[in-house]
Scaffold this active site. Structure first.
Site, PDB file in Angstrom:
ATOM      1  N   CYS A 115      11.658  -6.631  32.300  1.00 56.60           N
ATOM      2  CA  CYS A 115      10.747  -5.993  33.255  1.00 56.60           C
ATOM      3  C   CYS A 115      11.075  -6.486  34.657  1.00 56.60           C
ATOM      4  CB  CYS A 115       9.292  -6.288  32.934  1.00 56.60           C
ATOM      5  SG  CYS A 115       8.194  -5.500  34.149  1.00 56.60           S
TER       6      CYS A 115
ATOM      7  N   ASN B 118       5.220  -3.650  22.411  1.00 59.15           N
ATOM      8  CA  ASN B 118       6.144  -4.158  23.431  1.00 59.15           C
ATOM      9  C   ASN B 118       5.527  -5.405  24.048  1.00 59.15           C
ATOM     10  OD1 ASN B 118       6.866  -4.100  26.559  1.00 59.15           O
ATOM     11  ND2 ASN B 118       8.536  -3.045  25.509  1.00 59.15           N
TER      12      ASN B 118
ATOM     13  N   LYS C 184       2.549   0.413  25.641  1.00 60.54           N
ATOM     14  CA  LYS C 184       2.676  -0.157  26.979  1.00 60.54           C
ATOM     15  C   LYS C 184       2.875  -1.661  26.821  1.00 60.54           C
ATOM     16  CE  LYS C 184       2.407  -1.040  31.354  1.00 60.54           C
ATOM     17  NZ  LYS C 184       3.621  -0.761  32.136  1.00 60.54           N
ATOM     18  N   GLY C 185       3.629  -2.278  27.726  1.00 61.64           N
ATOM     19  CA  GLY C 185       3.900  -3.697  27.677  1.00 61.64           C
ATOM     20  C   GLY C 185       2.627  -4.526  27.570  1.00 61.64           C
TER      21      GLY C 185
ATOM     22  N   ASN D   7      16.202  -0.767  29.866  1.00 60.92           N
ATOM     23  CA  ASN D   7      15.039  -0.818  30.721  1.00 60.92           C
ATOM     24  C   ASN D   7      15.459  -0.256  32.087  1.00 60.92           C
ATOM     25  OD1 ASN D   7      12.501  -1.497  31.860  1.00 60.92           O
ATOM     26  ND2 ASN D   7      12.320  -3.189  30.412  1.00 60.92           N
ATOM     27  N   THR D   8      14.614  -0.362  33.068  1.00 64.08           N
ATOM     28  CA  THR D   8      14.891   0.290  34.353  1.00 64.08           C
ATOM     29  C   THR D   8      15.864  -0.511  35.229  1.00 64.08           C
ATOM     30  OG1 THR D   8      12.912  -0.768  35.222  1.00 64.08           O
ATOM     31  CG2 THR D   8      12.689   1.471  34.418  1.00 64.08           C
TER      32      THR D   8
HETATM   33  C1  LIG Z   1       5.885   3.853  34.582  1.00 66.44           C
HETATM   34  C2  LIG Z   1       6.747   3.088  33.654  1.00 66.44           C
HETATM   35  C3  LIG Z   1       6.257   1.976  32.999  1.00 66.44           C
HETATM   36  C4  LIG Z   1       7.059   1.230  32.136  1.00 66.44           C
HETATM   37  N1  LIG Z   1       6.551   0.149  31.490  1.00 66.44           N
HETATM   38  C5  LIG Z   1       7.315  -0.548  30.610  1.00 66.44           C
HETATM   39  C6  LIG Z   1       6.798  -1.625  29.880  1.00 66.44           C
HETATM   40  O1  LIG Z   1       5.622  -1.977  30.002  1.00 66.44           O
HETATM   41  N2  LIG Z   1       7.616  -2.317  29.024  1.00 66.44           N
HETATM   42  C7  LIG Z   1       8.928  -1.950  28.864  1.00 66.44           C
HETATM   43  O2  LIG Z   1       9.644  -2.574  28.094  1.00 66.44           O
HETATM   44  N3  LIG Z   1       9.453  -0.898  29.536  1.00 66.44           N
HETATM   45  C8  LIG Z   1       8.678  -0.194  30.405  1.00 66.44           C
HETATM   46  N4  LIG Z   1       9.218   0.880  31.076  1.00 66.44           N
HETATM   47  C9  LIG Z   1      10.627   1.239  30.847  1.00 66.44           C
HETATM   48  C10 LIG Z   1      10.748   2.393  29.850  1.00 66.44           C
HETATM   49  O3  LIG Z   1      10.226   2.008  28.597  1.00 66.44           O
HETATM   50  C11 LIG Z   1      12.212   2.818  29.686  1.00 66.44           C
HETATM   51  O4  LIG Z   1      12.957   1.722  29.230  1.00 66.44           O
HETATM   52  C12 LIG Z   1      12.828   3.292  30.995  1.00 66.44           C
HETATM   53  O5  LIG Z   1      11.872   3.995  31.747  1.00 66.44           O
HETATM   54  C13 LIG Z   1      14.079   4.160  30.792  1.00 66.44           C
HETATM   55  O6  LIG Z   1      13.789   5.330  30.100  1.00 66.44           O
HETATM   56  P1  LIG Z   1      13.454   6.741  30.827  1.00 66.44           P
HETATM   57  O7  LIG Z   1      14.531   6.952  31.862  1.00 66.44           O
HETATM   58  O8  LIG Z   1      13.458   7.759  29.745  1.00 66.44           O
HETATM   59  O9  LIG Z   1      12.132   6.587  31.483  1.00 66.44           O
HETATM   60  C14 LIG Z   1       8.406   1.618  31.937  1.00 66.44           C
HETATM   61  C15 LIG Z   1       8.901   2.753  32.596  1.00 66.44           C
HETATM   62  C16 LIG Z   1       8.095   3.493  33.435  1.00 66.44           C
HETATM   63  C17 LIG Z   1       8.677   4.689  34.121  1.00 66.44           C
END
Ligand SMILES: Cc1cc2nc3c(=O)[nH]c(=O)nc-3n(C[C@H](O)[C@H](O)[C@H](O)COP(=O)(O)O)c2cc1C
Ligand SMILES: Cc1cc2nc3c(=O)[nH]c(=O)nc-3n(C[C@H](O)[C@H](O)[C@H](O)COP(=O)(O)OP(=O)(O)OC[C@H]3O[C@@H](n4cnc5c(N)ncnc54)[C@H](O)[C@@H]3O)c2cc1C
Ligand SMILES: Cc1cc2nc3c(=O)[nH]c(=O)nc-3n(C[C@H](O)[C@H](O)[C@H](O)COP(=O)(O)OP(=O)(O)OC[C@H]3O[C@@H](n4cnc5c(N)ncnc54)[C@H](O)[C@@H]3O)c2cc1C
Ligand SMILES: Cc1cc2nc3c(=O)[nH]c(=O)nc-3n(C[C@H](O)[C@H](O)[C@H](O)COP(=O)(O)O)c2cc1C
Ligand code: FES
Ligand code: FES
Lengths: 307, 272, 307, 272
Positions: free
Chosen positions: C131, C100, C46-47, C193-194
Site C-alpha cells: 500500500c 486483505n 477492503k484492506g 498493487n498500484t
Molecule cells: C480506491 C482504491 C482502493 C484500494 N485499496 C486497496 C487496499 O485496501 N488493499 C490492497 O491491497 N489494494 C488496494 N487497492 C489496489 C487494488 O486492489 C488493485 O491492486 C489495483 O487497483 C490494480 O488493479 P486495477 O487497475 O484493476 O484497479 C486499491 C485500489 C483502489 C483504486
C-alpha cells in the site's frame, strides 16, 4: 516587461524550455511541414548508435489505453550518417540540437561522446541508459547503480559538452540514480524513459510485439513521471528535463511546478505535431496570468499542503 | 513535404455494404494535394484512442475527399458512428504514390477488401487509360466484393474471385492475375502490376511479378503511430538499395511504410 | 462436456477465477443491487487493519488518463468490526471471501492473521505489503526484500489459511520478491498493487491529493501489470492472482495467457459493476471457441515468437 | 438498495443559459425511484474519461429524468456535445435524500449554481407545501442566476443575491438567509434549512443553522469514482455518531458523500 522563457541546462542555453523527446521527432526535417520548428527549444535526436542499427522486426508498436508500447530497437543509421546528413539541416535551420546516445558497451558510449563532441551543431548529449528494447546495454546501465556510475564517469571524461543523463523509471529508488548522475558531474538529468510493458494477442496467444516487451509512453504514464520528477527534484540540484505523457499546456505545467527546468514532448508529437508550439504559447500565457515573468519562477514552485 | 494537420468537417457518410462505409470530408487542401496511393491519418477528437488511423484516399470530388473503410476494431467502429457535421483531425496527404503509368502501359490492378480504395483512386486519376486497365477483385465472399461497379463505370475491365465462389471465380485472385498475364503475353513488357490488400495476397502477387519479370507495386499496411516517419513503428523488411548498402553496411533493412511507402516495389520486400 | 472455470489457490477453491480486488468492491453488500454477486469467484475485502483507521483527508482520488490515483489511506473500521458486521453477510450469501490485511508492524500483521484465521467465513488472506498510501508499514515491506521475507515468514507461522502475498510493482526486479513469497511458503502471489503517482493543481500549484502522492490504477497500467505477471510466472511455480487495469474480457485473457491462475478486477468496478459477470461469461465463450475445456489450459499458454 | 446500472437514451437536451444545460434521459426505473437530493453517475460511452460524473436529479416528468448541469471541465463539455438519441451510461439513483418536511414546517432553501437543481426537485416533490418555502439563490452575477422562474412557478417565494449586484441583492446569499430567519422569528421552531452549492456557502449556512438552532441539511460535493460507497474517495470529515464513537474509538471520522450523503446534517460536518 517581457516574459523570459529561456533556460540553462549546464552550458546549453535554450530559448525556451520546450524540447521534443528522443525518438519522437525524427531529426526534425520530417516534421517541418506540420510543426513550427522555430518554436522548439531543442530537438533531441532519435537514439544514435556507433554503427547503423536496423532495429527489431514488426510489429514494433501497439496502442494501449492512453498510451503506446514501442520496441523499435534503436533503428538508426549510425552516428556518422547523423553527423553528415542530419546535423547540417538542423544547423542551417538554427535548431538547437541534443544528441541522444546509446551504447552496448562503455567504450561505445565513449566513442559516441567523442565523435559528437567534435561535430559542429551538437548542443548537448543526452545519454540514454534506459532503453528497454535492446539486448545489450540500454537499460542495464539504468537499473544498476554501479554500471550507471561507471558509464557516466567515463563519458564525462570524454566530452566538454553539456551532459544529460536519461534515467529509467523502472527502478525502486530513482533518487539513488539521480544522485549518481549529479555526483559524477553531469550537467542535467532527464526523465523518464519508458516503462517496460507488454501486450498479448489473445487469439493467437502470442505477444503482439515481436520483441515481447516494449516501452510504455504517453498520457497513461504522466502521473508516474510527475511523481518521479518531483522526487528527483528533492534529491539533486542539477536541472531536470522532465517528460512522460505531456499532452497539453497543463500537463507541461505540472512538470515545471514539481521541479523541471525544461520539458520534453514525446508520444504526443505523433498525433499533434503542433503541441510544442502550443505549449510555448501556453506557458507564456500562464506566466502572464499569474504575474510571473520568468519560467524559472515556476520550477519547483509546488507548495505542499499543510497538515 | 506538403502534408498538413487540419480539423475537417464530415460532409457525407454512407454505408455501402456490410461493415463498409464511405466518409467524405471537406478539405480543399487535401483534395488538391492527394495523389493515388497516398493516405491520411484520421483521428477522432476526444475518443479514447491515442493514435489516428490510416486510411487511403479513395476519391476526390471538388473540395471533398472520400475515405472508404471497413469496421475492424475500436477506431473504425467509433468512426462509423460519426455524423455529418462532426469533426475529424486529419494529417495528410501522407506517403508515396503509385507510379504514373506510361501511355502505352497496361495496368493489372489486383485488390482485396480495403485495398481497393487506393486502386480506385489510381484508376480514376489516370482514367484516360482506363481501357488499358484490368481490375481483379479478390474477396472472401460476395458481401466483401466492393467497388466492382465503380471500376466498371471508369471504363476498366473488372473480374472477381471469391474464396467461397459466391461471386466470380471460386478461388484466389492470383489465378485471375496469372490468367491475365497469359492473355496479355504479347504485351508482357508493357504490363504493370499494382496491388493492395492483405499480406498473403501481396506476397503472392509479388512472387508472380518477380517470376514473370513484370514491375509490381504493392501498397502495404502496418500499424502506424505517426504517419510522418518519426516513430519508425511501421516498418517492413526490405532489401537495401545500393546506397543503403553502403551506408548501412548490410543487405537488409527495415523500411518505414508511412513515408518510404506505403507503395513498394514488390521485389524489395522480404516477407517475414 | 462442460467447461471448467474453477481454480485452486493453495487450499482455496474458487468456483471461477474472477475475483474483485481489495478496496474496489467494499464488502460486497454495497454492490448487491448493481452487480451479480453470485458470479464472482471471490471478493477480496477492503484492506483491513487491527484498529479502525479513518484514512487520509480529501481529496483522495483524482482521475488521470485511463486511470486514477487514490490515497484513501486504508480507511476501514478495523478487523473486529469486519468479523462482526461484514463477514456474516458474505457467509450468508455464499460469497467466497479473501481478507486483505495491512499492518504497520510485523506484530500487527501477525495479530490480523491470527484473528482472521479464527473467523468463520474467511477463505484466504491476502497480505498487502504494497500500500503506497500509509506512513508506516505498507509499501515498506514490499520494496525491501529483507523486510518482505521477515513479515511473510512470521505471518505464515500464524495461519493455516491460504496465504497470498500482494506485491508492489514499484520495484526494479519483481521476480526477486516473488521468489521470496514462494520461498517462505505462501500459497500464491497477487500482483499488482498500484504504482506511485502524483497530480498537480496547476492553478494553486499544490498537489491535488492531500497525501501528495497516490496509487495509480486502471487501464493505463495494464501493459505494465501484464508484463510483471509474465515475469513472475517465469520466476515461481505458485499460482498468480493477476490484476491491474482489467477492463474487458480481452484484458482478462491477457493475464491468464501470460501466467495468471486467477484475476482480480479493481478500478473497473467503479464504472462497470457488472464487469466480473461479463468476464466469467466471456471466458467460457473464449474457451468454447478455442476448443479448450479448462481455464487452466489458458494459464501460461503464451507462445513466444520464434526468431 | 435500489440503484441500477442502465444505458439510457438522451430524450432532450437544451441550453438554458451561458454554460448551463438540461439533459433529459428516458428511464422509467430512474423516474420512478428518484428521491429529492439523490443523484446519478453519468458516463459517456467511449469518451476518454474513466469515471462517470455525478449529477443531481433535477426533475422527473413521466418516464423522463432531467439533469441540469454547468460546463465545468472535460466531462461536462463532452456531455454538452451529445445529441438527442445518443447513449449515456447511468448508475442511480444514488445517495440519501433531503428529509420530508412536516406539514407545518417552513423551508428555507439556499442554493447556488448547480446546487439549485436538487433543491428544485425537493421543492417540486413537496409542492403542496410550496407556499411554505422561501428560495434564496446566490450567484456571482446575473448570468449565473438559474431556475428563478421555475421556483416561482412552483409557488415558492424567491429571492436573489449576486456578488456584483447585477441581480437582486448585492452581497452574499447568507444575508438573505439571516433576514429570512429574522422575518420568521415567530415560527423559528418550524424552520428547516436545506442548502446546496459551493462549500463556502454551505459552511456559512451551516454556521447560521447551528447558531440559530435551526435544523440544517446541506448537500455536498466531492470527486466521486464509484458513487456506490466502495472506493471511499468522496469523503468529508464529520463528528462521529454515538455508535461510531464506540466502534471507531474516536470522535471524528470521514463520511462518504455518495452513500452516507450527499445530504448531511450541517452540524455534523467538520470544515477542513
Ligand atoms: C480506491 C482504491 C482502493 C484500494 N485499496 C486497496 C487496499 O485496501 N488493499 C490492497 O491491497 N489494494 C488496494 N487497492 C489496489 C487494488 O486492489 C488493485 O491492486 C489495483 O487497483 C490494480 O488493479 P486495477 O487497475 O484493476 O484497479 C486499491 C485500489 C483502489 C483504486
Ligand atoms: C497506409 C494504410 C492505408 C490504409 N487504408 C485503409 C483504407 O482505405 N480503408 C480501411 O478500411 N482501412 C485502411 N487501412 C487499415 C486501417 O488503418 C485499419 O483497419 C484501422 O487502423 C483499424 O483500426 P481500428 O481502430 O478499427 O482497429 P483496432 O484493431 O482497434 O486498432 C488497433 C490498432 O491497430 C492498428 N491496426 C489494426 N489493423 C490495422 C491494419 N490492417 N493496418 C494498419 N494498422 C492496423 C490500428 O491503427 C490501431 O493502432 C490502412 C492502413 C494503412 C497502414
Ligand atoms: C452528489 C453530486 C451532485 C452533483 N450534481 C450536479 C448537478 O446537478 N449539476 C452539475 O452541473 N454538477 C453537479 N455536480 C458536480 C459535477 O459532478 C461536476 O461539476 C462534474 O463532475 C465536473 O466534471 P467535468 O468533467 O466537467 O470537470 P473536470 O474538472 O474535467 O472533472 C475532473 C474530475 O473532477 C471531478 N470534479 C470536478 N468538479 C467537481 C465537483 N464540483 N464535484 C465533484 N466532482 C468534481 C469530476 O468528477 C472528475 O472526476 C455534482 C457533484 C456531486 C458530487
Ligand atoms: C517510438 C518511440 C521511440 C523512442 N526512442 C527513444 C530513443 O531512441 N532514445 C531515448 O532516449 N528515448 C526514446 N524514447 C523515449 C522518449 O524519448 C520519452 O522518454 C518517453 O516516450 C516518455 O515521454 P512521452 O510519454 O511524452 O512519450 C522513445 C519513445 C517512443 C514512443
Ligand atoms: S508511422 Fe511513425 S514512422 Fe511510420
Ligand atoms: S464515490 Fe466511491 S465511495 Fe463515494
Amino acid at each position: 516587461m517581457g516574459i523570459n522563457l529561456s533556460v540553462q541546462l549546464g552550458k546549453l542555453k535554450l530559448k525556451n524550455p520546450v524540447t521534443v523527446a528522443s525518438g519522437c521527432f525524427g531529426y526534425a526535417q520530417e516534421m517541418e511541414s506540420v510543426a513550427d520548428l522555430s518554436q522548439i527549444g531543442a530537438v533531441i535526436s532519435k537514439g544514435l548508435t556507433l554503427e547503423p542499427r536496423i532495429g527489431n522486426p514488426s510489429p514494433r508498436i501497439v496502442e494501449t489505453p492512453s498510451g503506446m508500447l514501442n520496441a523499435i530497437g534503436l533503428q538508426n543509421d549510425g552516428v556518422d550518417v547523423f553527423i553528415k546528413k542530419k546535423l547540417p539541416y538542423l544547423k542551417e535551420n538554427n535548431i538547437q540540437t541534443i544528441a541522444n546516445i546509446n551504447g552496448s558497451t562503455i567504450e561505445e558510449y565513449e566513442q559516441l561522446a567523442e565523435r559528437l563532441s567534435g561535430a559542429d551543431g551538437v548542443g548537448a548529449l543526452e545519454v540514454n541508459i534506459s532503453c528497454p528494447n535492446v539486448k545489450h546495454g540500454g537499460i542495464e546501465f539504468g537499473v544498476d547503480p554501479k554500471a550507471c556510475e561507471e558509464v557516466l564517469t567515463r563519458i564525462r571524461k570524454k566530452t566538454g559538452l553539456t551532459l544529460i543523463a536519461k534515467l529509467s523509471p523502472n527502478v525502486t529508488h530513482i533518487q539513488e540514480f539521480a544522485k549518481i548522475v549529479e555526483g559524477v558531474g553531469c550537467d542535467a538529468v532527464s526523465l523518464v524513459n519508458t516503462y517496460v510493458g507488454m501486450a498479448v494477442d489473445v487469439n493467437k496467444r502470442k505477444p503482439i510485439l515481436t520483441n515481447i516487451t516494449g516501452g510504455l509512453s504517453g498520457p497513461a504514464i504522466r502521473p508516474l513521471a510527475v511523481r518521479l520528477t518531483w522526487q528527483v527534484a528533492q534529491a539533486v540540484k542539477i536541472p531536470i528535463l522532465g517528460m512522460g505523457g505531456i499532452n497539453s499546456v497543463q500537463d507541461a505545467l505540472e512538470f515545471f511546478i514539481v521541479g523541471a527546468t525544461a520539458i520534453s514532448i514525446g508520444t504526443a508529437n505523433f498525433y499533434n505535431p503542433k503541441l510544442s508550439a502550443e505549449i510555448v504559447a501556453g506557458l507564456e500565457e500562464y506566466l502572464l496570468k499569474h504575474n510571473l515573468n520568468d519560467i524559472s519562477q515556476l520550477t519547483g514552485s509546488l507548495e505542499l499542503n499543510k497538515k | 513535404m506538403s502534408q498538413q494537420q487540419q480539423t475537417v468537417l464530415i460532409s457525407s457518410h454512407t454505408q455501402i455494404g456490410e461493415g463498409y462505409y464511405v466518409v467524405g470530408v471537406a478539405s480543399p487542401w487535401l483534395a488538391q494535394a492527394s495523389q493515388p496511393g497516398q493516405f491520411v491519418m484520421c483521428r477522432l477528437p476526444n475518443a479514447n484512442l491515442l493514435w489516428g488511423r490510416a486510411f487511403s484516399v479513395y476519391d476526390v470530388v471538388g473540395d471533398e475527399v472520400f475515405l472508404l473503410y471497413k469496421v475492424m476494431g475500436r477506431g473504425t467502429s467509433l468512426l462509423s458512428e460519426k455524423k455529418v457535421g462532426e469533426q475529424l483531425e486529419i494529417i495528410g496527404p501522407l506517403g508515396n504514390t503509385f507510379s504514373k503509368p506510361k501511355p502505352d502501359q497496361f495496368l493489372l490492378l489486383v485488390g482485396g477488401g480495403v485495398g481497393l480504395p487506393p486502386l480506385y483512386f489510381y484508376a480514376k486519376t489516370y482514367q484516360e487509360q482506363a481501357s488499358q486497365m484490368r481490375v481483379m477483385i479478390g474477396a472472401r465472399d460476395k458481401e466483401n466484393v466492393i467497388l466492382e461497379e465503380e471500376f466498371k463505370a471508369l471504363g476498366c475491365q473488372v473480374e472477381v474471385s471469391t474464396d467461397d465462389g459466391s461471386a466470380g471465380l471460386k478461388g484466389l485472385v492470383t489465378e485471375l492475375l496469372k490468367k491475365a498475364i497469359r492473355n496479355n503475353s504479347k504485351i508482357k513488357d508493357k504490363l504493370l502490376i499494382a496491388s493492395c490488400g492483405p499480406n498473403p495476397m501481396l506476397k503472392a502477387v509479388s512472387a508472380i511479378g518477380i517470376e514473370e519479370k513484370i514491375p509490381t507495386e504493392i501498397s502495404m499496411e502496418e500499424s502506424m503511430a505517426c504517419g510522418l516517419g518519426v516513430c519508425i513503428g511501421c516498418v517492413v523488411k526490405t532489401h537495401c538499395s545500393p546506397e543503403q548498402k553502403e551506408e548501412l553496411k548490410r543487405d537488409e533493412t527495415y523500411t518505414r511504410l508511412c513515408c518510404e511507402g506505403p507503395v513498394l516495389e514488390g521485389s524489395r520486400v522480404i516477407w517475414e
